[in-house]
Design a protein around this motif. Structure first.
Motif, PDB file in Angstrom:
ATOM      1  N   UNK A  97      47.846  52.884  40.036  1.00  0.00           N
ATOM      2  CA  UNK A  97      46.752  53.402  39.185  1.00  0.00           C
ATOM      3  C   UNK A  97      46.963  52.406  37.908  1.00  0.00           C
ATOM      4  N   UNK A  98      48.222  51.941  37.581  1.00  0.00           N
ATOM      5  CA  UNK A  98      48.527  51.180  36.341  1.00  0.00           C
ATOM      6  C   UNK A  98      47.709  49.721  36.509  1.00  0.00           C
ATOM      7  N   UNK A  99      47.885  49.191  37.941  1.00  0.00           N
ATOM      8  CA  UNK A  99      47.303  47.956  38.104  1.00  0.00           C
ATOM      9  C   UNK A  99      45.881  48.314  38.201  1.00  0.00           C
ATOM     10  N   UNK A 100      45.039  49.277  38.800  1.00  0.00           N
ATOM     11  CA  UNK A 100      43.581  49.549  38.714  1.00  0.00           C
ATOM     12  C   UNK A 100      43.107  49.514  37.336  1.00  0.00           C
ATOM     13  N   UNK A 101      44.066  50.234  36.527  1.00  0.00           N
ATOM     14  CA  UNK A 101      43.676  50.525  34.980  1.00  0.00           C
ATOM     15  C   UNK A 101      43.547  49.067  34.478  1.00  0.00           C
ATOM     16  N   UNK A 102      44.586  48.122  34.617  1.00  0.00           N
ATOM     17  CA  UNK A 102      44.483  46.688  33.990  1.00  0.00           C
ATOM     18  C   UNK A 102      43.322  46.123  34.507  1.00  0.00           C
ATOM     19  N   UNK A 103      42.714  46.154  35.870  1.00  0.00           N
ATOM     20  CA  UNK A 103      41.530  45.382  36.341  1.00  0.00           C
ATOM     21  C   UNK A 103      40.426  46.106  35.447  1.00  0.00           C
ATOM     22  N   UNK A 104      40.277  47.505  35.520  1.00  0.00           N
ATOM     23  CA  UNK A 104      39.252  48.138  34.872  1.00  0.00           C
ATOM     24  C   UNK A 104      39.158  47.606  33.244  1.00  0.00           C
ATOM     25  N   UNK A 105      40.381  47.451  32.803  1.00  0.00           N
ATOM     26  CA  UNK A 105      40.275  47.119  31.245  1.00  0.00           C
ATOM     27  C   UNK A 105      39.480  45.466  31.358  1.00  0.00           C
ATOM     28  N   UNK A 106      39.734  44.703  32.217  1.00  0.00           N
ATOM     29  CA  UNK A 106      39.372  43.275  32.340  1.00  0.00           C
ATOM     30  C   UNK A 106      37.676  43.482  32.762  1.00  0.00           C
ATOM     31  N   UNK A 107      37.311  44.192  33.364  1.00  0.00           N
ATOM     32  CA  UNK A 107      36.068  44.351  33.958  1.00  0.00           C
ATOM     33  C   UNK A 107      35.102  44.774  32.777  1.00  0.00           C
ATOM     34  N   UNK A 108      35.691  45.775  31.869  1.00  0.00           N
ATOM     35  CA  UNK A 108      34.819  46.190  30.770  1.00  0.00           C
ATOM     36  C   UNK A 108      34.805  44.946  29.538  1.00  0.00           C
ATOM     37  N   UNK A 109      36.059  44.654  29.411  1.00  0.00           N
ATOM     38  CA  UNK A 109      36.140  43.441  28.165  1.00  0.00           C
ATOM     39  C   UNK A 109      35.336  42.210  28.537  1.00  0.00           C
ATOM     40  N   UNK A 110      35.322  41.931  29.901  1.00  0.00           N
ATOM     41  CA  UNK A 110      34.576  40.588  30.204  1.00  0.00           C
ATOM     42  C   UNK A 110      32.937  40.791  30.314  1.00  0.00           C
ATOM     43  N   UNK A 111      32.499  42.029  29.999  1.00  0.00           N
ATOM     44  CA  UNK A 111      31.071  42.218  30.149  1.00  0.00           C
ATOM     45  C   UNK A 111      30.386  42.490  31.585  1.00  0.00           C
ATOM     46  N   UNK A 112      31.360  42.558  32.646  1.00  0.00           N
ATOM     47  CA  UNK A 112      30.851  42.945  33.676  1.00  0.00           C
ATOM     48  C   UNK A 112      30.628  44.476  33.949  1.00  0.00           C
TER      49      UNK A 112
END
Length: 627
Positions: free
Chosen positions: A452-467
């Motif tokens: 879940x730590x790794x999923x959270x890191x990708x989630x942060x990217x997905x939001x910050x990237x505008x996706x």
């Protein structure tokens, strides 16, 4: 090639038509597995297809082109083996998907089914090897006995040759039927197997003589002290040849080597390929067909054992999910990409076997994303609707296993979400295969929390990237992915708008006690002990511990006969949701760990998409699919 009418199609409703959406067509379109061929009768083959609307076994005579359906059961059949002489089809008969049953067999040409080994009681399967002279080695797992292996000779009663409480399985039977390779975890580490090779006693041996004698042992774990696994890839297909192809992790990834079990000589191939590498023998034993997996894609190579030369086998970019070398030297393989449905191809350039009827519509190509996580770079695969700007409602589709990974391969589920206007992000978190041994082994003792730590890191990217729209994030997955979904909803309650969990672990302690025997050693390895031995670790990783913190609406689908994620532990979780009036829906269906019935799969996914749309509308005011 066989005409479509040679394979029965009895799908209801019809597979295609103007009123059937593409996402349903992808499920209903007939699919095929890579045909398995009989070593001494290579024109006879066995494959799996959903042509009737349920995944079943089919026999194929490549000389005449004739095909016929071998099994026909309400919940489907996928476990089958063709005898080397091509005369018999073995298939595993469980009850409604519970994985507990017996091996049956049927003549290749057709006829009545019969118990393949009448002397063995029902069990969970633990491997099967059928020899050229009819000698068979059958692996079994039961609550009472642990793992047992039995040798069965034609006309004789089964003889037990192995027994242990820890998990084990049949690796392979040598070409001449004299040697048996066993994968075992007697050292207590269920994630890293050791190998044992035994010689079968002569069928006419003296009464009271031991049924086997040990020939060799290979244990890279050094008695359970080193996290290095081994895997049986197969004996050389030559009479009297004592070479065994073995997968090892000595350089931090899976690679093949050749082990002569008689002399003890180990031949390191040292293939200069990044990522994980597996292999199988060419039929004459002169070379190896190498399957190379790296960063969510795979390709094929030939390794010549005499010259030690590696040469590429030409395949398109994407994923090879299965491959085999034929006696004429041609290679047949099952290939797909995220955009292109699966095809059974040959290096000759031909399509080996065409499914009947409608072709599945394609989907969007996948994008690669690398994100810095707490344990290193995390690889994610992103599917996004063509021509649609973000931020989008986004499904984080979490894979099961956990020792598995998402690849650039065709999948009807993500494609359906994309058709409904969602982006889909698939994360190869720590615990996934294909990124080295340390990545796969990293989740021990903090089970679920590390992923879940790794999923959270990708989630942060997905939001910050505008996706991704942060208000419309769906956490979803099946099996281990369903477990991570429920755990994530409880430990990250502010991050997710909707949760969708298929056949999940929901109450891990109850699941441990109720699940099939062979899975308990794996759980003890991951946690470092049983729930009674390390209760704090189990509590920290149990979705039930956090159920009262869940805020997002939750959809759960569960098979009532599931031996891996049993129904009682799901009910425990659901009861806690209901007790506090949490928003949830539960769908129970008559099957095991997922369904082999196409219409059932469509029904479940339709319910999930509608559930997400309904509840995301309360957040955003508009339905994600535009409705």
């Amino acid at each position: 090639m066989t005409e479509p009418s040679d394979v029965p199609t009895k799908q209801t409703p019809p597979a295609g038509g103007p009123d059937v959406p593409d996402w349903e067509k992808r499920f209903r379109a007939p699919r095929l597995s890579l045909p398995e061929w009989a070593f001494d009768a290579p024109h006879r083959a066995l494959f799996v297809s959903n042509a009737t609307g349920t995944y079943e076994l089919y026999a194929w005579d490549r000389e005449t082109g004739g095909q016929r359906q071998v099994t026909d059961r309400a919940n489907g059949t996928t476990d089958g083996v063709l005898s080397p002489d091509g005369e018999w089809i073995w298939w595993f008969a469980d009850t409604d998907g519970d994985e507990f049953g017996v091996w049956m067999r049927q003549p290749f040409a057709g006829g009545a089914d019969e118990p393949a080994v009448p002397g063995l009681a029902p069990s969970y399967p633990a491997g099967l090897a059928v020899g050229r002279d009819g000698t068979t080695v059958v692996g079994r797992s039961t609550e009472e006995e642990g793992t047992t292996l039995h040798v069965v000779r034609p006309g004789q009663e089964p003889v037990e040759i192995y027994r242990h409480r820890e998990s084990a399985g049949v690796g392979d039977l040598s070409h001449d039927g004299t040697l048996v390779a066993i994968e075992h975890t007697e050292h207590g580490d269920a994630t890293h197997a050791a190998l044992r090779v035994v010689r079968l006693a002569d069928a006419a041996g003296a009464s009271g003589a031991p049924p086997v004698t040990q020939v060799a042992e290979l244990d890279d774990t050094k008695g359970g002290t080193q996290p290095l696994g081994l895997a049986v890839l197969g004996f050389a297909p030559v009479d009297g040849d004592t070479r065994l192809l073995v997968g090892h992790q000595r350089r931090g990834r899976w690679e093949p080597m050749v082990w002569d079990v008689a002399s003890g000589v180990e031949t390191d191939l040292d293939l200069d390929l990044p990522g994980d590498v597996s292999a199988e023998w060419y039929p004459d034993g002169s070379g190896l067909l190498v399957v190379h997996s790296f960063e969510a894609r795979s390709d094929l190579w030939r390794y010549d054992l005499a010259t030690r030369r590696l040469s590429r086998v030409d395949t398109p970019t994407g994923s090879v999910s299965d491959a085999t070398a034929r006696p004429d030297g041609e290679v047949e393989y099952l290939w797909s990409s995220a955009a292109t449905p699966p095809e059974v191809r040959s290096t000759s350039g031909a399509v080996v076997l065409d499914p009947p009827g409608m072709r599945a519509p394609g989907s969007v190509a996948v994008e690669d994303v690398w994100v810095e996580g707490p344990g290193g770079r995390v690889h994610a695969l992103v599917h996004r609707p063509a021509g649609v700007a973000g931020p989008l409602p986004t499904v984080f589709d979490i894979h099961g296993g956990p020792t598995w990974h998402y690849s650039d391969a065709f999948a009807a589920g993500p494609a359906a979400w994309v058709d409904h206007g969602y982006a889909v992000v698939r994360v190869n978190y720590r615990g996934s295969t294909g990124y080295g041994r340390e990545w796969t082994d990293a989740l021990r003792h903090r089970v679920g929390l590390i992923e879940l730590e790794d999923i959270a890191a990708v989630r942060e990217w997905a939001v910050s990237s505008g996706l991704a729209d942060p208000e419309r994030l769906v956490l979803a997955g099946g099996s281990w992915g369903g477990y991570l979904t429920l755990l994530g909803l409880g430990t990250q309650p502010d991050a997710w708008a909707v949760g969708i969990a298929d056949v999940p672990v929901a109450d891990y302690v109850t699941a441990y006690h109720d699940q099939m025997e062979a899975l308990r050693p794996l759980d003890r390895t991951l946690f470092g002990g049983s729930p009674e031995e390390v209760p704090e670790r189990w509590a920290a990783s149990n979705p039930l511990s956090y159920v009262d913190a869940v805020r997002a609406p939750v959809y759960i689908a569960a098979g009532v006969n599931d031996p891996r994620c049993p129904i009682r532990q799901v009910e425990n979780y659901v009861d806690r949701l209901a007790a506090r009036g949490a928003v949830h829906e539960v769908y129970r269906y008559e099957a095991g760990h997922g369904s082999l019935v196409v219409e059932e799969r469509i029904k479940q996914l339709r319910q999930e998409i509608e559930f997400a749309a309904r509840h995301l509308a309360t957040v955003s005011g508009t339905r994600p699919d535009g409705g």
